[in-house]
Design a protein around this motif. Sequence first.
Motif, mmCIF file in Angstrom:
data_model
loop_
_atom_site.group_PDB
_atom_site.id
_atom_site.type_symbol
_atom_site.label_atom_id
_atom_site.label_comp_id
_atom_site.label_asym_id
_atom_site.label_seq_id
_atom_site.Cartn_x
_atom_site.Cartn_y
_atom_site.Cartn_z
ATOM 1 N N GLU A 103 30.035 3.681 68.281
ATOM 2 C CA GLU A 103 30.286 2.923 67.069
ATOM 3 C C GLU A 103 31.729 3.154 66.600
ATOM 4 O O GLU A 103 32.102 4.294 66.322
ATOM 5 N N HIS A 104 32.508 2.087 66.522
ATOM 6 C CA HIS A 104 33.904 2.206 66.101
ATOM 7 C C HIS A 104 34.238 1.109 65.105
ATOM 8 O O HIS A 104 33.523 0.106 65.000
ATOM 9 N N LEU A 105 35.341 1.288 64.387
ATOM 10 C CA LEU A 105 35.724 0.356 63.322
ATOM 11 C C LEU A 105 35.961 -1.043 63.883
ATOM 12 O O LEU A 105 36.901 -1.256 64.638
ATOM 13 N N PRO A 106 35.118 -2.022 63.547
ATOM 14 C CA PRO A 106 35.309 -3.379 64.069
ATOM 15 C C PRO A 106 36.346 -4.142 63.268
ATOM 16 O O PRO A 106 36.508 -3.928 62.081
ATOM 17 N N VAL A 107 37.045 -5.037 63.929
ATOM 18 C CA VAL A 107 38.064 -5.846 63.263
ATOM 19 C C VAL A 107 37.454 -6.700 62.152
ATOM 20 O O VAL A 107 38.061 -6.954 61.124
ATOM 21 N N ALA A 108 36.181 -7.091 62.338
ATOM 22 C CA ALA A 108 35.548 -7.973 61.360
ATOM 23 C C ALA A 108 35.419 -7.335 59.992
ATOM 24 O O ALA A 108 35.273 -8.022 58.983
ATOM 25 N N ASP A 109 35.460 -6.003 59.914
ATOM 26 C CA ASP A 109 35.330 -5.321 58.641
ATOM 27 C C ASP A 109 36.573 -5.451 57.778
ATOM 28 O O ASP A 109 36.556 -5.104 56.609
ATOM 29 N N ARG A 132 42.856 -12.614 62.053
ATOM 30 C CA ARG A 132 43.380 -11.586 61.146
ATOM 31 C C ARG A 132 43.864 -12.163 59.824
ATOM 32 O O ARG A 132 43.833 -11.506 58.799
ATOM 33 N N PHE A 133 44.320 -13.439 59.837
ATOM 34 C CA PHE A 133 44.923 -14.031 58.654
ATOM 35 C C PHE A 133 44.286 -15.394 58.331
ATOM 36 O O PHE A 133 43.815 -16.109 59.230
ATOM 37 N N ASN A 134 44.280 -15.719 57.032
ATOM 38 C CA ASN A 134 44.059 -17.091 56.595
ATOM 39 C C ASN A 134 45.417 -17.787 56.583
ATOM 40 O O ASN A 134 46.330 -17.377 55.856
ATOM 41 N N ILE A 135 45.560 -18.844 57.387
ATOM 42 C CA ILE A 135 46.894 -19.373 57.701
ATOM 43 C C ILE A 135 47.105 -20.753 57.085
ATOM 44 O O ILE A 135 46.261 -21.643 57.193
ATOM 45 N N ASP A 136 48.272 -20.912 56.398
ATOM 46 C CA ASP A 136 48.787 -22.220 55.995
ATOM 47 C C ASP A 136 50.058 -22.469 56.796
ATOM 48 O O ASP A 136 50.802 -21.529 57.112
#
Length: 834
Positions: free
Chosen positions: A128-134, A160-164
């Motif tokens: 179990e490791h830190l998931p990116v989704a968190d 990773r980002f909300n992009i405009d």
Amino acid sequence: MSQLRQTKQLLLLNTNLERFSTLEKLLSEQTDIKILPATSTQVAIETLKTQSVDFIVSNINLDNFDGWRLARMVRSGVLKCSSETPFILVANTWCEHIARTTAREFGINKLIAFSECEQLPDLLNNDEHLPVADMKKASLLVVEDNQDTRQLVNRILSTRFNIDTAVDGEEGLTLWRQNEYDLVLLDVMLPGMSGNNVLEIMMKEQPSQSVVIMTANHTMELAEELMLKGAADFITKPFRAEQLRGVCESAARRDDFIISNKQFAHKVKSLNESRAQYRNVFEQHQQLLDQLGSVIIELNEQGEICFLNKAWEKFTGYTIDESNQKSLLDFMEKPSSPGAYISNELKVLLSGKTSSHSFEFRLKNKFNEELWVEAKFDINLSESEKNRYISGTIDNVTSRKKAQKDLEYLAMHDGLTGLYNRVYFETELKQFSATAARGNGPHALFYLDLDRFKVINDTLGHHHGDVVLRNISSLIRSRIREADFIARIGGDEFALLLPNTDMQTALLLATNICQLLDSYKCEIEEQIFKVNCSIGIAEINGSEFSAQDYMKHADIALYAAKKMGRNTAHVYNQNDILSKELQASLEWARTLHQAVADDNLILHFQPIYHIATREIAYYEALVRLELDNKIIMPGEFIPALEREGDMSLLDRQVISKAISYLAAHPGLNKIAINLSAQGFSDERLIPLLKDKLQQYHIEASRIIFELTESASLSNIAATQEIIEQLSALGCEFSIDDFGTGFSTFTYLKQLPAQSVKIDGSFIVDLANNSVDLALVKAIYEVASALDKKTVAEFVENEETLTILADIGVTYAQGYHLCKPKPVHELFSKVNIIN
């Protein structure tokens, strides 16, 4: 491979033996993983170089290292283990926000407290490791006119980002003003409003905005300019996915430290009702801050100190208790420069007109040490927006300031005598010429050359010759006025500028200097040597167009003085019969020119050794002229060619011959070729090089071009242009005779050289001269910081070689290692030094 090694392996690194034993016992008892133990960083890295591991568990504070940097090495892929290897840090204390953001920055899968180490077996057994989704997505504005690039950025960063996105600067600014973005990805070359203008507007309206510049290779200079104007980072196109992710992740998180401070302040406020909880949180954060090497400081609106960590006591010797509630100004040394007021920096900080401010100053301390620091502050409003609080860091930059000061000294001075150097002299000569042209003066120019000084060097060696040069420098300086200017412009050549001096007075002074040196008893090793000088005098009266014309007059007068029997001074007169005899020397120059044109050149080669391995790294090509069956050394023909402006011809001949040598002698794995300053204006040089490389089927990577520092800095733009062309072919570039010219950090950054050759005047007396030692160390440190290798010339004994090895200098050459030889002699035996 997985079938051959089914049992998983875990590298366990902890420099605290007690905690190491606890973790080792825990993991051995509750997992089936094979433990690879390491109680030091060196053992851990050696293990990772030789074995593949499935997990890494480490503490943060290591011996002269830290867990963050070890994780960075793993993620870089330079070790044998996979760059994706799960990495878990076990720490004593941490702040939640710092833990989360720092772990993400350094690629840490999990960071836990040692007190919670019982979690480790479950983490490892269940993988179990830190998931990116968190991680909460940050907001990103992409300003890019190329649709393909916009789509590529969106694919890479959308997880990773909300992009405009915006297609030009005007649209980008409109979106930026309507929304808040954690990060802006800005293209340099945009239609209409440029990226430069967009950045200026953003920095003016919101200086804290993180902006990453996208640039093509040909606009790198502009990217550097934009970084200085406030951009957080830059990336070159085309880019790899991992490059873009790394740069954007770092830039988006540069405000994490301030956020952590806000979290901490909020916790302190909310926990006031519970003293026990408050004390626990405060102590955890205080321990974390006390472990930092930087001073963490908070000020109130009056500039008074209200918080410090333990690093303050190490910096200043003052306790935190006696420093709190005092003004920061009380601990700031006053500048020595007239008109400079350090208090102005504090006024800017407290003015309320800026959200951040950084500056450098001397910090007072109880140790009477010169301590230079860099302070970086952020100014934030409280939640009620009624009060401001100022937090920041203070870092020790004394070493950098000292290195900068040393290089500034080198920019103007000769390393051996302490007099001004040739580059600075030429600047002063132009100033004197300009004042004379405006009707001031006349001024006098002396060109002084020591008579037969070569006898001392050849008889007793460079070390004793250097002692004589220093003594003579002191003698001359003792006879001139404070307003007079003296410089060492060559091996045994000096130049003096005397403001507002007529020729009668100048001749009298020059005669006195000749008599002074004539009476000087040069006693070395029980031998008495006679040291005389000849002086050429020219009047700077505004009649000549160029400053160099006055230098030519002094040169002709010096020539006349030598013809008169030496040990005398002579004033230039264009109708003087002695001056006319210079024509004879020009005939010699023409003879030499014809010999060069007829390709009567031969090359000798001197090996350059890698100091650490004591093996030959490459060779330097040294030109000789064969005339009437005699070998003529460069010192006899190059000055004549330089005077006539024929160095470009020599450059082309040497390049052609050197490449033919490379083809004929495979043992010459790589060679360095000296390039003159005139080569930069020779449009035929690059086409010739391409033609010869193709003709002899030689790889361009086997050639290093060396250019003296003073020549390269005389025209930075031309130097950069030809380096770009040479680099495009695959050649390398090295700065020769470094330390004798007008060097600064900026020039080193502007010249993309792979190596720096430290001038031999600093090397020959390295074992006995502490100043030379300090300057060589400074040059090495600056070159290393800029990722440039260093080469030491004039290595004449084993003691010097050992000192250079201790400093870390990469390469060495000199008579102690091997003299220049014809190529057939060079490979008659193996050249490896013991």
